[in-house]
Scaffold this motif. Sequence first.
Motif, PDB file in Angstrom:
ATOM      1  N   HIS A 235       7.764   7.398  -3.530  1.00 26.14           N
ATOM      2  CA  HIS A 235       6.811   7.624  -2.745  1.00 26.14           C
ATOM      3  C   HIS A 235       6.894   6.529  -1.580  1.00 26.14           C
ATOM      4  CE1 HIS A 235       3.346   8.569  -0.603  1.00 26.14           C
ATOM      5  NE2 HIS A 235       2.674   7.681  -1.157  1.00 26.14           N
ATOM      6  N   ARG A 236       6.953   5.128  -1.985  1.00 23.01           N
ATOM      7  CA  ARG A 236       6.801   3.854  -1.439  1.00 23.01           C
ATOM      8  C   ARG A 236       7.819   3.059  -1.859  1.00 23.01           C
ATOM      9  NH1 ARG A 236       3.325  -0.232  -1.897  1.00 23.01           N
ATOM     10  NH2 ARG A 236       2.600  -1.195   0.047  1.00 23.01           N
ATOM     11  N   VAL A 237       8.115   2.045  -0.925  1.00 29.41           N
ATOM     12  CA  VAL A 237       9.033   1.158  -1.080  1.00 29.41           C
ATOM     13  C   VAL A 237       8.595   0.064  -0.535  1.00 29.41           C
ATOM     14  CG1 VAL A 237      11.350  -0.192  -0.789  1.00 29.41           C
ATOM     15  CG2 VAL A 237      11.273   2.334  -1.564  1.00 29.41           C
ATOM     16  N   PHE A 238       8.246  -1.142  -1.156  1.00 29.82           N
ATOM     17  CA  PHE A 238       7.892  -2.375  -0.584  1.00 29.82           C
ATOM     18  C   PHE A 238       8.712  -3.806  -0.662  1.00 29.82           C
ATOM     19  CE2 PHE A 238       5.940  -2.860  -4.592  1.00 29.82           C
ATOM     20  CZ  PHE A 238       5.880  -4.200  -4.644  1.00 29.82           C
ATOM     21  N   GLY A 239       8.257  -4.771   0.071  1.00 29.40           N
ATOM     22  CA  GLY A 239       8.882  -5.966   0.068  1.00 29.40           C
ATOM     23  C   GLY A 239       8.355  -7.091   0.496  1.00 29.40           C
TER      24      GLY A 239
END
Length: 190
Positions: A130-134
């Motif tokens: 649903h969500r990818v972060f860095g």
Amino acid sequence: MFQPTYPIRTRRLTLRPFTVDDLDDVYAYQSRPDVVRWMLGAEPRTREQSRVSVLAMAGEDALRAEGECLTVAVVRDGGVIGAVEVVWRSARDRTAEIGYVFHPAHGGRGLATEAVAAMVGWGFDEVGLHRVFGRCHARNEASARLMARVGMRREAHHVQSYLFDGEWADQLVFAVLASEWRARTARGRD
């Protein structure tokens, strides 16, 4: 378990699991102070430390459980120029973190952007994230620009949120949702 169908091919790159034969290429960038500069607690690695690193990355070929890391070698013209990792942060929230490191000799050509975008796309399309972060150090402008180019928005600027080389440092957080990724891809802006 989520495992890519290897190799993953982009326009100019091949992404695949690491092997012990990648040691020379990995040592070439892990031994550079300018590469490890922004890595928390990292020092330039010795050849033996890089060998241990390659062996560890070779075992990170799939996401088997929450908290695990999948790391792919980014290959161009037969040599490893960097690595991209996907860390499964939450199965319930379908969230992962993206990370990357590249040899500076291959910078400025969009290769890192191409590789990171391929792995973010895999996470959404194959894993169902649903969500990818860095995250990056606030002074790591190259990393922040890369995440923006991939289509991630800056969500946060955490002031003095962690110790980095003995000093309090700011951290930037970027993220993209599956719906945003799909809308961007549909518009043809990979």
